[in-house]
Design a protein around this motif. Structure first.
Motif, PDB file in Angstrom:
ATOM      1  N   ARG A  17       0.841  -1.187   0.000  1.00  0.00           N
ATOM      2  CA  ARG A  17       0.000   0.000   0.000  1.00  0.00           C
ATOM      3  C   ARG A  17       0.883   1.246   0.000  1.00  0.00           C
ATOM      4  O   ARG A  17       1.864   1.322   0.738  1.00  0.00           O
ATOM      5  CB  ARG A  17      -0.889  -0.012   1.231  1.00  0.00           C
ATOM      6  N   ALA A  18       0.525   2.234  -0.835  1.00  0.00           N
ATOM      7  CA  ALA A  18       1.342   3.439  -0.964  1.00  0.00           C
ATOM      8  C   ALA A  18       0.450   4.664  -1.019  1.00  0.00           C
ATOM      9  O   ALA A  18      -0.022   5.045  -2.079  1.00  0.00           O
ATOM     10  CB  ALA A  18       2.210   3.365  -2.203  1.00  0.00           C
ATOM     11  N   GLU A  19       0.211   5.271   0.125  1.00  0.00           N
ATOM     12  CA  GLU A  19      -0.559   6.511   0.141  1.00  0.00           C
ATOM     13  C   GLU A  19       0.345   7.711  -0.067  1.00  0.00           C
ATOM     14  O   GLU A  19      -0.096   8.755  -0.526  1.00  0.00           O
ATOM     15  CB  GLU A  19      -1.331   6.623   1.448  1.00  0.00           C
ATOM     16  N   ILE A  55      -8.626  -5.195 -22.586  1.00  0.00           N
ATOM     17  CA  ILE A  55      -9.250  -4.284 -23.544  1.00  0.00           C
ATOM     18  C   ILE A  55      -8.232  -3.394 -24.252  1.00  0.00           C
ATOM     19  O   ILE A  55      -8.349  -3.125 -25.436  1.00  0.00           O
ATOM     20  CB  ILE A  55     -10.318  -3.425 -22.838  1.00  0.00           C
ATOM     21  N   MET A  56      -7.236  -2.939 -23.535  1.00  0.00           N
ATOM     22  CA  MET A  56      -6.347  -1.921 -24.082  1.00  0.00           C
ATOM     23  C   MET A  56      -4.926  -2.420 -24.314  1.00  0.00           C
ATOM     24  O   MET A  56      -3.975  -1.673 -24.120  1.00  0.00           O
ATOM     25  CB  MET A  56      -6.318  -0.727 -23.143  1.00  0.00           C
ATOM     26  N   ILE A  57      -4.766  -3.654 -24.722  1.00  0.00           N
ATOM     27  CA  ILE A  57      -3.423  -4.210 -24.902  1.00  0.00           C
ATOM     28  C   ILE A  57      -2.567  -3.406 -25.872  1.00  0.00           C
ATOM     29  O   ILE A  57      -1.376  -3.236 -25.612  1.00  0.00           O
ATOM     30  CB  ILE A  57      -3.477  -5.714 -25.284  1.00  0.00           C
ATOM     31  N   PRO A  58      -3.098  -2.843 -26.969  1.00  0.00           N
ATOM     32  CA  PRO A  58      -2.216  -2.083 -27.874  1.00  0.00           C
ATOM     33  C   PRO A  58      -1.628  -0.822 -27.233  1.00  0.00           C
ATOM     34  O   PRO A  58      -0.539  -0.407 -27.583  1.00  0.00           O
ATOM     35  CB  PRO A  58      -3.116  -1.703 -29.041  1.00  0.00           C
ATOM     36  N   ILE A  59      -2.341  -0.219 -26.298  1.00  0.00           N
ATOM     37  CA  ILE A  59      -1.829   1.002 -25.690  1.00  0.00           C
ATOM     38  C   ILE A  59      -1.403   0.786 -24.243  1.00  0.00           C
ATOM     39  O   ILE A  59      -1.255   1.733 -23.492  1.00  0.00           O
ATOM     40  CB  ILE A  59      -2.864   2.141 -25.773  1.00  0.00           C
ATOM     41  N   SER A  60      -1.170  -0.461 -23.868  1.00  0.00           N
ATOM     42  CA  SER A  60      -0.819  -0.743 -22.475  1.00  0.00           C
ATOM     43  C   SER A  60       0.526  -0.142 -22.078  1.00  0.00           C
ATOM     44  O   SER A  60       0.779   0.070 -20.907  1.00  0.00           O
ATOM     45  CB  SER A  60      -0.818  -2.245 -22.208  1.00  0.00           C
ATOM     46  N   TYR A  61       1.378   0.155 -23.045  1.00  0.00           N
ATOM     47  CA  TYR A  61       2.669   0.758 -22.715  1.00  0.00           C
ATOM     48  C   TYR A  61       2.519   2.194 -22.237  1.00  0.00           C
ATOM     49  O   TYR A  61       3.398   2.733 -21.586  1.00  0.00           O
ATOM     50  CB  TYR A  61       3.618   0.706 -23.913  1.00  0.00           C
ATOM     51  N   LEU A  62       1.412   2.828 -22.553  1.00  0.00           N
ATOM     52  CA  LEU A  62       1.182   4.201 -22.108  1.00  0.00           C
ATOM     53  C   LEU A  62       0.954   4.286 -20.609  1.00  0.00           C
ATOM     54  O   LEU A  62       1.055   5.359 -20.033  1.00  0.00           O
ATOM     55  CB  LEU A  62      -0.034   4.796 -22.833  1.00  0.00           C
ATOM     56  N   PHE A  63       0.659   3.174 -19.979  1.00  0.00           N
ATOM     57  CA  PHE A  63       0.371   3.188 -18.546  1.00  0.00           C
ATOM     58  C   PHE A  63       1.619   3.407 -17.701  1.00  0.00           C
ATOM     59  O   PHE A  63       1.522   3.684 -16.528  1.00  0.00           O
ATOM     60  CB  PHE A  63      -0.290   1.883 -18.102  1.00  0.00           C
ATOM     61  N   PHE A  64       2.787   3.286 -18.285  1.00  0.00           N
ATOM     62  CA  PHE A  64       4.012   3.387 -17.506  1.00  0.00           C
ATOM     63  C   PHE A  64       4.615   4.791 -17.482  1.00  0.00           C
ATOM     64  O   PHE A  64       5.748   4.965 -17.119  1.00  0.00           O
ATOM     65  CB  PHE A  64       5.044   2.373 -17.999  1.00  0.00           C
ATOM     66  N   PHE A  65       3.853   5.795 -17.869  1.00  0.00           N
ATOM     67  CA  PHE A  65       4.358   7.154 -17.867  1.00  0.00           C
ATOM     68  C   PHE A  65       3.923   7.927 -16.630  1.00  0.00           C
ATOM     69  O   PHE A  65       3.724   9.127 -16.666  1.00  0.00           O
ATOM     70  CB  PHE A  65       3.936   7.887 -19.141  1.00  0.00           C
ATOM     71  N   PHE A  66       3.778   7.241 -15.537  1.00  0.00           N
ATOM     72  CA  PHE A  66       3.458   7.852 -14.263  1.00  0.00           C
ATOM     73  C   PHE A  66       4.701   7.806 -13.382  1.00  0.00           C
ATOM     74  O   PHE A  66       5.602   6.995 -13.604  1.00  0.00           O
ATOM     75  CB  PHE A  66       2.296   7.107 -13.579  1.00  0.00           C
ATOM     76  N   PRO A  67       4.776   8.648 -12.352  1.00  0.00           N
ATOM     77  CA  PRO A  67       5.956   8.627 -11.482  1.00  0.00           C
ATOM     78  C   PRO A  67       6.204   7.244 -10.870  1.00  0.00           C
ATOM     79  O   PRO A  67       5.260   6.534 -10.525  1.00  0.00           O
ATOM     80  CB  PRO A  67       5.609   9.639 -10.391  1.00  0.00           C
ATOM     81  N   ASN A  69       7.176   4.566 -12.238  1.00  0.00           N
ATOM     82  CA  ASN A  69       6.712   3.487 -13.127  1.00  0.00           C
ATOM     83  C   ASN A  69       5.452   2.804 -12.613  1.00  0.00           C
ATOM     84  O   ASN A  69       5.275   1.596 -12.779  1.00  0.00           O
ATOM     85  CB  ASN A  69       7.815   2.455 -13.362  1.00  0.00           C
ATOM     86  N   ARG A  70       4.588   3.562 -11.988  1.00  0.00           N
ATOM     87  CA  ARG A  70       3.316   3.014 -11.535  1.00  0.00           C
ATOM     88  C   ARG A  70       2.341   2.991 -12.695  1.00  0.00           C
ATOM     89  O   ARG A  70       2.466   3.739 -13.652  1.00  0.00           O
ATOM     90  CB  ARG A  70       2.750   3.854 -10.401  1.00  0.00           C
ATOM     91  N   LEU A  75      -2.284   3.227  -9.257  1.00  0.00           N
ATOM     92  CA  LEU A  75      -2.777   4.507  -8.743  1.00  0.00           C
ATOM     93  C   LEU A  75      -4.177   4.368  -8.154  1.00  0.00           C
ATOM     94  O   LEU A  75      -4.474   4.914  -7.094  1.00  0.00           O
ATOM     95  CB  LEU A  75      -2.774   5.566  -9.843  1.00  0.00           C
ATOM     96  N   LEU A  76      -5.053   3.625  -8.840  1.00  0.00           N
ATOM     97  CA  LEU A  76      -6.422   3.448  -8.355  1.00  0.00           C
ATOM     98  C   LEU A  76      -6.490   2.665  -7.049  1.00  0.00           C
ATOM     99  O   LEU A  76      -7.324   2.939  -6.190  1.00  0.00           O
ATOM    100  CB  LEU A  76      -7.280   2.736  -9.409  1.00  0.00           C
ATOM    101  N   SER A  77      -5.609   1.696  -6.885  1.00  0.00           N
ATOM    102  CA  SER A  77      -5.639   0.870  -5.672  1.00  0.00           C
ATOM    103  C   SER A  77      -4.651   1.353  -4.615  1.00  0.00           C
ATOM    104  O   SER A  77      -4.469   0.693  -3.599  1.00  0.00           O
ATOM    105  CB  SER A  77      -5.349  -0.587  -6.014  1.00  0.00           C
ATOM    106  N   LYS A  78      -4.008   2.501  -4.857  1.00  0.00           N
ATOM    107  CA  LYS A  78      -3.029   3.067  -3.919  1.00  0.00           C
ATOM    108  C   LYS A  78      -1.950   2.043  -3.573  1.00  0.00           C
ATOM    109  O   LYS A  78      -1.686   1.749  -2.409  1.00  0.00           O
ATOM    110  CB  LYS A  78      -3.697   3.582  -2.658  1.00  0.00           C
ATOM    111  N   SER A  79      -1.344   1.472  -4.613  1.00  0.00           N
ATOM    112  CA  SER A  79      -0.312   0.454  -4.396  1.00  0.00           C
ATOM    113  C   SER A  79       0.917   0.767  -5.228  1.00  0.00           C
ATOM    114  O   SER A  79       0.894   1.623  -6.107  1.00  0.00           O
ATOM    115  CB  SER A  79      -0.852  -0.931  -4.762  1.00  0.00           C
ATOM    116  N   ILE A  80       1.993   0.050  -4.927  1.00  0.00           N
ATOM    117  CA  ILE A  80       3.236   0.151  -5.686  1.00  0.00           C
ATOM    118  C   ILE A  80       3.947  -1.185  -5.577  1.00  0.00           C
ATOM    119  O   ILE A  80       3.842  -1.875  -4.564  1.00  0.00           O
ATOM    120  CB  ILE A  80       4.124   1.310  -5.173  1.00  0.00           C
ATOM    121  N   VAL A  81       4.659  -1.561  -6.632  1.00  0.00           N
ATOM    122  CA  VAL A  81       5.456  -2.782  -6.616  1.00  0.00           C
ATOM    123  C   VAL A  81       6.866  -2.384  -6.203  1.00  0.00           C
ATOM    124  O   VAL A  81       7.467  -1.484  -6.786  1.00  0.00           O
ATOM    125  CB  VAL A  81       5.473  -3.461  -8.003  1.00  0.00           C
ATOM    126  N   ILE A  82       7.386  -3.056  -5.179  1.00  0.00           N
ATOM    127  CA  ILE A  82       8.703  -2.715  -4.647  1.00  0.00           C
ATOM    128  C   ILE A  82       9.594  -3.957  -4.639  1.00  0.00           C
ATOM    129  O   ILE A  82       9.114  -5.083  -4.693  1.00  0.00           O
ATOM    130  CB  ILE A  82       8.619  -2.159  -3.209  1.00  0.00           C
TER     131      ILE A  82
END
Length: 91
Positions: A17-19, A55-67, A69-70, A75-82
Motif C-alpha cells: 500500500r502506498a498513500e 481491452i487496451m493491450i495495444p496502448i498498455s505501454y502508455l500506462f508506464f508514464f506515471f511517477p 513506473n506506476r 494509482l487506483l488501488s493506492k499500491s506500488i510494486v517494490i
C-alpha cells in the motif's frame, strides 16, 4: 505478510500500500504506510489490471508514464510494486 504472487516472490518483489511516496535518492523511496493492500484494494487492483490488459493491450505501454513506473491500476488501488529490502546481518 502477503503482497506477492509466486512469480513476484521469485523475483523478490512485493505489492504494498502506498498513500505517500517520498523520493530519497536514485533508486530509493520511502513508501507510507508500506503495509499489505487488504482485500478491497487487492480486488480493485486485480480487476482494473485485468480490464486494462484485456481491452487496451495495444496502448498498455502508455500506462508506464506515471511517477515511479506506476500503472493506472496501481494509482487506483493506492499500491506500488517494490523490491524486498535486503537485510544484512551486522557483525
Amino acid at each position: 505478510m502477503g503482497g506477492s504472487t509466486a512469480g513476484k516472490s521469485l523475483l523478490k518483489l512485493r505489492v504494498v500500500r502506498a498513500e505517500s511516496i517520498v523520493h530519497v535518492r536514485d533508486n530509493t523511496v520511502i513508501v507510507y504506510p508500506g503495509t499489505d493492500l487488504g482485500f478491497s484494494n487487492s480486488l480493485v487492483r486485480s480487476f482494473t489490471k485485468n480490464i486494462h490488459v484485456t481491452i487496451m493491450i495495444p496502448i498498455s505501454y502508455l500506462f508506464f508514464f506515471f511517477p515511479y513506473n506506476r500503472t493506472v491500476y496501481d494509482l487506483l488501488s493506492k499500491s506500488i510494486v517494490i523490491e524486498e529490502p535486503v537485510v544484512r546481518a551486522s557483525t
